[in-house]
Scaffold this active site. Sequence first.
Site, short mmCIF file in Angstrom:
data_model
loop_
_atom_site.label_atom_id
_atom_site.label_comp_id
_atom_site.label_asym_id
_atom_site.label_seq_id
_atom_site.Cartn_x
_atom_site.Cartn_y
_atom_site.Cartn_z
N CYS A 159 -33.12 -10.40 -31.10
CA CYS A 159 -32.80 -10.43 -29.67
C CYS A 159 -31.40 -10.91 -29.30
O CYS A 159 -30.74 -10.23 -28.50
CB CYS A 159 -33.86 -11.16 -28.86
SG CYS A 159 -34.87 -12.32 -29.72
N ARG A 191 -37.53 -15.31 -42.01
CA ARG A 191 -37.94 -16.62 -41.49
C ARG A 191 -38.51 -17.42 -42.63
O ARG A 191 -39.35 -16.90 -43.39
CB ARG A 191 -39.02 -16.45 -40.40
CG ARG A 191 -38.50 -15.71 -39.19
CD ARG A 191 -39.56 -15.50 -38.13
NE ARG A 191 -39.01 -14.67 -37.07
CZ ARG A 191 -39.71 -14.21 -36.02
NH1 ARG A 191 -41.00 -14.50 -35.92
NH2 ARG A 191 -39.13 -13.49 -35.11
N GLN A 230 -39.63 -5.48 -37.92
CA GLN A 230 -40.51 -5.17 -36.80
C GLN A 230 -40.09 -3.85 -36.16
O GLN A 230 -38.94 -3.45 -36.28
CB GLN A 230 -40.38 -6.26 -35.71
CG GLN A 230 -41.03 -7.56 -36.07
CD GLN A 230 -40.64 -8.63 -35.07
OE1 GLN A 230 -39.47 -9.01 -35.00
NE2 GLN A 230 -41.60 -9.08 -34.29
N ASP A 286 -39.07 -3.48 -33.34
CA ASP A 286 -38.64 -4.41 -32.31
C ASP A 286 -37.84 -3.69 -31.23
O ASP A 286 -37.10 -2.76 -31.53
CB ASP A 286 -37.76 -5.47 -32.98
CG ASP A 286 -37.47 -6.66 -32.08
OD1 ASP A 286 -38.23 -6.86 -31.12
OD2 ASP A 286 -36.49 -7.37 -32.34
N HIS A 323 -35.97 -4.53 -27.09
CA HIS A 323 -35.80 -5.38 -25.91
C HIS A 323 -35.51 -4.51 -24.73
O HIS A 323 -34.62 -3.64 -24.81
CB HIS A 323 -34.68 -6.40 -26.16
CG HIS A 323 -35.04 -7.34 -27.26
ND1 HIS A 323 -34.70 -7.10 -28.57
CD2 HIS A 323 -35.80 -8.46 -27.26
CE1 HIS A 323 -35.21 -8.06 -29.32
NE2 HIS A 323 -35.89 -8.89 -28.56
N LYS A 329 -46.44 -14.57 -23.11
CA LYS A 329 -46.56 -13.36 -23.92
C LYS A 329 -47.96 -12.77 -23.91
O LYS A 329 -48.95 -13.48 -23.73
CB LYS A 329 -46.10 -13.61 -25.36
CG LYS A 329 -46.89 -14.63 -26.14
CD LYS A 329 -46.32 -14.73 -27.56
CE LYS A 329 -47.10 -15.73 -28.38
NZ LYS A 329 -46.63 -15.84 -29.76
N HIS A 358 -39.23 -8.75 -24.55
CA HIS A 358 -39.28 -8.59 -26.01
C HIS A 358 -40.58 -7.88 -26.30
O HIS A 358 -41.61 -8.32 -25.81
CB HIS A 358 -39.33 -9.94 -26.72
CG HIS A 358 -38.23 -10.88 -26.35
ND1 HIS A 358 -37.31 -11.32 -27.27
CD2 HIS A 358 -37.91 -11.47 -25.19
CE1 HIS A 358 -36.46 -12.16 -26.68
NE2 HIS A 358 -36.81 -12.27 -25.41
#
Length: 636
Positions: free
Chosen positions: A334, A363, A381, A383, A385, A465, A511
């Site tokens: 992000c 991570r 991911q 992913d 945004h 979320k 997100h």
Amino acid sequence: MVAITLPDGSVRQFDGAITGEQLAASIGPGLAKAALAMKIDGQLLDLARAIEKDSAVSIVTKKDADGLELLRHDAAHVMAEAVQELFPKTQVTIGPAIENGFYYDFARTEPFTPDDLTKIEDKMREIVDRDEKIIREVWERADAIKYFKGIGEDYKAELIEGLPASEPITVYKQGKWLDLCRGPHLPSTGKLGKAFKLMKLAGAYWRGDSKNEMLQRIYGTAWGDEKQLKEYLTMLEEAEKRDHRRLGQEMDLFHIQEEARGAVFWHPKGWTVYRSIQSYIRRRLDEAGYVEVNTPMLVDSVLWQKSGHWDKFRHAMFVSESEERALAIKPMNCPCHVQIYNQGIKSYRDLPLRMAEFGACHRNEPSGALHGLMRVRAFVQDDAHIFCTEDQVKSETKSFIELLRTVYKDFGFNEVKVKFSDRPPVRAGSDETWDRAENALKEATAAAGLDWELNPGEGAFYGPKLEFVLRDAIGRDWQCGTLQADFVLPERLDAEYVGEDGAKHRPVMLHRAILGSFERFIGILIENYAGKLPLWLTPLQVVVATITSDANEYAADVAKTLQKAGLRVETDLRNEKINYKVREHSLGKVPIIAVVGKKEAEERTVALRRLGGNNQEILALAEAADRLRAECAPPA
RNA sequence: GCCGACGUAGCUCAGGGGUAGAGCAACUGAUUCGUAAUCAGUAGGUCCGCGGUUCGAUUCCGCGCGUCGGCACCA
């Protein structure tokens, strides 16, 4: 007079107050025997309690979900009694019923051994045979605290001290043993029956807090009868065979080794699955108006400090350094996406801007959390945004939910659990901001007709979320898809757009991920299909197997034709019996075996054999290619 | 990270203070066979690592690493 309405609508009149036991007996001796508890106007109570006024009452037996839950709760109590009888210096803490069973947490210096479980189980059966009457008593709070402290049950005393003053302190006695408990309970230990089994030993923190001491938890399963217990145990055995770690090895999809804990070595077959999923999801994102970007893997800690991640997640970030600057390997995409957003000036006309990236993130997850593909340290991911105005949050959330539903359906997941996680205790942003974010998400889910359960205090530090949860083979839940409304990061990283009014405004960031990480999603897929992936995802779609070497040349032709049709094909020309080949490829979960022998070579046909089937279909080669191409195509 | 169990051939597992065992897989040879295991032979091991006890340790003890099951964590 007391009028009692039974579940069938009939009403019974009694001269005065009556206990549940008496009520059950008045209905019939069978019910009296089966009765475990009762429900008065929806409230579950002990059978021995009196019904004093007109009410709707149902007698609960082990055929009811409530009854089974009570049974499991009692199993926990009986286990605790057994443990304290066998190991007198053990303290009891809490022991609830859970899905399929129960557990109880004990405090004891010596660890329990697997052998102890057998002893405890035997003792439990003994207690069931004793058929001890279970009696409820209401105690004075101070007396209760004094009593439990007196017998060395400090945890129980602490529990009582923490109970609200309005709550009556109840204890349940069974035989010589007693426990602090809200209840209700079965009338006697004999009602528990013997369809239970102690399953595993585990450590668990007192009150679920890692700052507290660790207790010893014993898990068990309990059922209404032996048959149900056996079915459950068989189900578990079957589930173990679906474990993605086992299938991943058997099917040669991937491996993990200690030199790269929590990171996946994708083998050719596993990577084929991965690529199929990625190109599918990329197509869906294109269709949904996303743009794809790619951002750096190593980013100066300065950016992570600005974004707030450094403060909260520094401990879980892999950090490198160059020329005395700390560089973090990105744990998420992000902040980088905001950097792209921030290039040039954005107008309200540019919004919503949907920015996707298949970025590899790292991570440093706690070692004990690592779990096959489900919880890894290196992952990618799907992913993205979405930068949008506050007004657009609702419509963007709604269309995201629709996209997610399409995708999940294409993968065969029709029922998805959804959790709504609201503000956590430690968070960024003002309460007003959180109010807005939570409301916007709630309105959007309502508009999309999405039901969720509340997951209080579990939101991300920057926003609430939605979590889309899928289940693995043995019933563990994993978060896959997610949508998080973020009013904080745009502020911190100074993202803005020029509005219709000519003034500068903050965009909102959503997100969102549909699959979550490819790793986890593939793990779930493998378990869900027990390795027999849908045709469009399966790494090897067709094996062309020969009966004798006479057909070798033709088999190569067949393979070439199928390959040209876009299929993933291999030939098996080995000098082995067709039985052997069929068995081997079936165990390898190849969905289609195209058998060719002398006959097929002469007629230019193939005999198609489907996994699990035991008949075959003879088709002309060209027709087979057409048909298989259609069958193996990804969802439109 | 914490608690517990476990770590033997590529895989699944047996064994046990005195030169390490099976099945499958691999390799070699024979077999050309019609829809879930053809036969015979060969090869394969730092018994997770380090240290200790012992005449001798893969086995017993300690420490470490990893795996598994939970707990905690999960941007």
